[in-house]
Design a protein around this motif. Structure first.
Motif, mmCIF file in Angstrom:
data_model
loop_
_atom_site.group_PDB
_atom_site.id
_atom_site.type_symbol
_atom_site.label_atom_id
_atom_site.label_comp_id
_atom_site.label_asym_id
_atom_site.label_seq_id
_atom_site.Cartn_x
_atom_site.Cartn_y
_atom_site.Cartn_z
ATOM 1 N N GLY A 67 0.780 -1.234 0.000
ATOM 2 C CA GLY A 67 0.000 0.000 0.000
ATOM 3 C C GLY A 67 0.810 1.282 0.000
ATOM 4 N N LEU A 68 2.131 1.191 -0.072
ATOM 5 C CA LEU A 68 2.964 2.399 -0.051
ATOM 6 C C LEU A 68 2.842 3.189 -1.355
ATOM 7 N N ASP A 69 3.129 4.480 -1.286
ATOM 8 C CA ASP A 69 3.090 5.304 -2.501
ATOM 9 C C ASP A 69 4.210 4.882 -3.443
ATOM 10 N N LYS A 70 4.035 5.203 -4.721
ATOM 11 C CA LYS A 70 4.961 4.731 -5.742
ATOM 12 C C LYS A 70 5.339 5.867 -6.690
ATOM 13 N N GLN A 71 6.460 5.649 -7.379
ATOM 14 C CA GLN A 71 6.890 6.617 -8.391
ATOM 15 C C GLN A 71 7.296 5.870 -9.656
ATOM 16 N N TYR A 72 6.921 6.446 -10.800
ATOM 17 C CA TYR A 72 7.192 5.826 -12.091
ATOM 18 C C TYR A 72 7.761 6.853 -13.061
ATOM 19 N N ASP A 73 8.639 6.405 -13.933
ATOM 20 C CA ASP A 73 9.005 7.153 -15.123
ATOM 21 C C ASP A 73 8.303 6.478 -16.293
ATOM 22 N N ALA A 74 7.618 7.260 -17.116
ATOM 23 C CA ALA A 74 6.802 6.675 -18.180
ATOM 24 C C ALA A 74 6.876 7.523 -19.434
ATOM 25 N N THR A 75 6.547 6.900 -20.559
ATOM 26 C CA THR A 75 6.410 7.619 -21.818
ATOM 27 C C THR A 75 4.985 7.450 -22.322
ATOM 28 N N ILE A 76 4.305 8.563 -22.512
ATOM 29 C CA ILE A 76 2.942 8.594 -23.036
ATOM 30 C C ILE A 76 3.000 9.048 -24.488
ATOM 31 N N ASP A 101 0.173 17.931 -34.323
ATOM 32 C CA ASP A 101 1.144 19.009 -34.546
ATOM 33 C C ASP A 101 0.688 20.328 -33.917
ATOM 34 N N ALA A 102 -0.626 20.458 -33.765
ATOM 35 C CA ALA A 102 -1.164 21.714 -33.239
ATOM 36 C C ALA A 102 -1.207 21.750 -31.711
ATOM 37 N N LEU A 103 -0.868 20.631 -31.060
ATOM 38 C CA LEU A 103 -0.902 20.608 -29.600
ATOM 39 C C LEU A 103 0.070 21.630 -29.015
ATOM 40 N N GLN A 104 -0.422 22.401 -28.068
ATOM 41 C CA GLN A 104 0.401 23.397 -27.387
ATOM 42 C C GLN A 104 0.901 22.853 -26.050
ATOM 43 N N HIS A 105 2.134 23.212 -25.716
ATOM 44 C CA HIS A 105 2.729 22.746 -24.453
ATOM 45 C C HIS A 105 1.844 23.122 -23.268
ATOM 46 N N ALA A 106 1.300 24.318 -23.293
ATOM 47 C CA ALA A 106 0.455 24.778 -22.185
ATOM 48 C C ALA A 106 -0.800 23.925 -22.045
ATOM 49 N N ALA A 107 -1.356 23.487 -23.171
ATOM 50 C CA ALA A 107 -2.554 22.649 -23.133
ATOM 51 C C ALA A 107 -2.241 21.286 -22.532
ATOM 52 N N VAL A 108 -1.078 20.738 -22.880
ATOM 53 C CA VAL A 108 -0.659 19.451 -22.323
ATOM 54 C C VAL A 108 -0.455 19.563 -20.812
ATOM 55 N N LEU A 161 8.758 15.815 -18.148
ATOM 56 C CA LEU A 161 10.217 15.904 -18.235
ATOM 57 C C LEU A 161 10.700 16.292 -19.620
ATOM 58 N N ALA A 162 9.992 15.820 -20.657
ATOM 59 C CA ALA A 162 10.427 16.113 -22.029
ATOM 60 C C ALA A 162 9.285 15.822 -22.990
ATOM 61 N N THR A 163 9.298 16.497 -24.137
ATOM 62 C CA THR A 163 8.351 16.217 -25.223
ATOM 63 C C THR A 163 9.144 15.930 -26.483
ATOM 64 N N ARG A 164 8.706 14.905 -27.242
ATOM 65 C CA ARG A 164 9.449 14.491 -28.426
ATOM 66 C C ARG A 164 8.493 14.215 -29.582
ATOM 67 N N PRO A 165 8.374 15.141 -30.516
ATOM 68 C CA PRO A 165 7.539 14.893 -31.686
ATOM 69 C C PRO A 165 8.152 13.781 -32.531
ATOM 70 N N GLY A 166 7.279 13.004 -33.186
ATOM 71 C CA GLY A 166 7.781 11.934 -34.031
ATOM 72 C C GLY A 166 6.694 11.371 -34.912
ATOM 73 N N ASP A 175 5.452 12.200 -28.108
ATOM 74 C CA ASP A 175 5.817 11.401 -26.948
ATOM 75 C C ASP A 175 6.149 12.313 -25.779
ATOM 76 N N LEU A 176 5.567 12.001 -24.630
ATOM 77 C CA LEU A 176 5.813 12.758 -23.404
ATOM 78 C C LEU A 176 6.533 11.870 -22.407
ATOM 79 N N ASP A 177 7.676 12.302 -21.930
ATOM 80 C CA ASP A 177 8.354 11.623 -20.831
ATOM 81 C C ASP A 177 7.874 12.270 -19.534
ATOM 82 N N VAL A 178 7.286 11.464 -18.661
ATOM 83 C CA VAL A 178 6.706 11.994 -17.431
ATOM 84 C C VAL A 178 7.204 11.208 -16.226
ATOM 85 N N ARG A 179 7.130 11.844 -15.076
ATOM 86 C CA ARG A 179 7.399 11.179 -13.792
ATOM 87 C C ARG A 179 6.144 11.298 -12.950
#
Length: 307
Positions: A67-76, A101-108, A161-166, A175-179
């Motif tokens: 039941g402890l809290d957890k942390q993940y690094d993931a790519t969405i 292509d039209a997605l804005q960083h602020a919207a994400v 953490l990072a955004t990578r168009p592809g 692709d979004l790298d998130v924690r």
């Protein structure tokens, strides 16, 4: 058996991609020469990272780890949804040309913020949750449409953490790298799905790595390929001390507690304590009730290192 005589303890392993948690348990059983091996918190085959195993009587500690809290690094991956909410499923929806292509960083960032906090999350339909006695993923594989009820979870943070168009084939993706820092029971695949739906582009998970469970970090984990249970085991007393307040007992108190007797103890009522004997071995876990110890679980002395 280790040089200290210990046969019980906790293993921190870095699960490789492609193996189930059960595969890791099976390998550990063979390596350790015991059938009594359990794990705290399943990882899907595509996921890597921290898997916590208990051997012999230390499997009793896993109840307090799950039941402890957890942390993940993931790519969405934004731009496509899949049947499983991850890369192993079939693509069901692709975003129209130009939308990704039209997605804005602020919207994400704003959409991620909406997914944090105390939220109701609908688990992925291919989860291990049972529906009328049968795993949801088994029903999906048989062609059933499964929609699970939303459950309360706490998602403390989703750090971008990072955004990578592809491109995925000829289709644009982002692709979004998130924690993610979250409570037990949170589905990271569901975060990917919900983010894609919120942005109206579809989303799924392409990579997942668990980096922490409670106080236990991936930096302390051992590689399965080089697993040596004789030397890699964390003593149960050390693990218990990272989870609970420690009560150092003298020899007489330790003997009484091991024999099931209640002993006087000056501690906060309802607090769980790890009882440790003069040899620094774990006796068990107890609570204080009316000034006396109430044993929650005991640990055999011959497994924890006591002579």
């Amino acid at each position: 058996m280790t040089s200290s005589g210990r046969t019980s303890g906790i293993l921190l392993l870095d699960k490789p991609r492609g193996l189930t948690s059960h595969d890791v348990v099976a390998r550990t059983r063979r390596a350790a020469g015991t059938r009594k091996v359990g794990h705290a918190g399943t990882l899907d085959p595509m996921a890597t990272g921290l898997l916590i195993l208990g051997l012999n009587s230390s499997t009793r500690l896993l109840t307090y780890v799950v039941g402890l809290d957890k942390q993940y690094d993931a790519t969405i991956r934004l731009g496509a949804a899949t049947t499983t909410d991850d890369a192993e499923g079939e693509i069901t929806v692709r975003a129209e040309a130009g939308v990704v292509d039209a997605l804005q960083h602020a919207a994400v960032e704003a959409a991620l913020a909406q997914l944090t906090g105390d939220v109701l999350q609908r688990p992925s339909s291919v989860s291990a949750i049972k529906v009328d006695g049968k795993r949801a993923y088994a029903r999906v594989r048989e062609g059933e449409e499964v929609v699970l009820k939303a459950r309360p979870v706490t998602i403390a943070a989703i750090d971008l953490l990072a955004t990578r168009p592809g491109l995925d084939g000829e289709s644009p993706v982002l692709d979004l790298d998130v924690r993610v820092t979250c409570s037990s029971g949170t589905y990271i695949r569901a975060i990917a799905r919900d983010l894609g739906e919120a942005l109206d582009v579809g989303g799924h998970l392409t990579a997942l790595r668990r980096t922490r469970i409670g106080p236990f970090g991936l930096d302390r984990a051992h590689e399965l390929e080089h697993l040596d249970p004789q030397n890699d085991l964390l003593p149960p007393a050390q693990v218990a001390a990272e989870l609970f307040s420690v009560a150092l007992l003298d020899a007489a108190q330790a003997a009484d507690l091991r024999n099931g007797k209640k002993i006087p103890f000056d501690g906060a009522a309802g607090t769980t304590f790890a009882a440790v004997d003069p040899e620094a071995d774990l006796i068990g876990l107890f609570e204080v009730r009316n000034g006396l110890t109430k044993v929650l679980v005991n640990f055999p002395a011959d497994e924890t290192g006591a002579a």
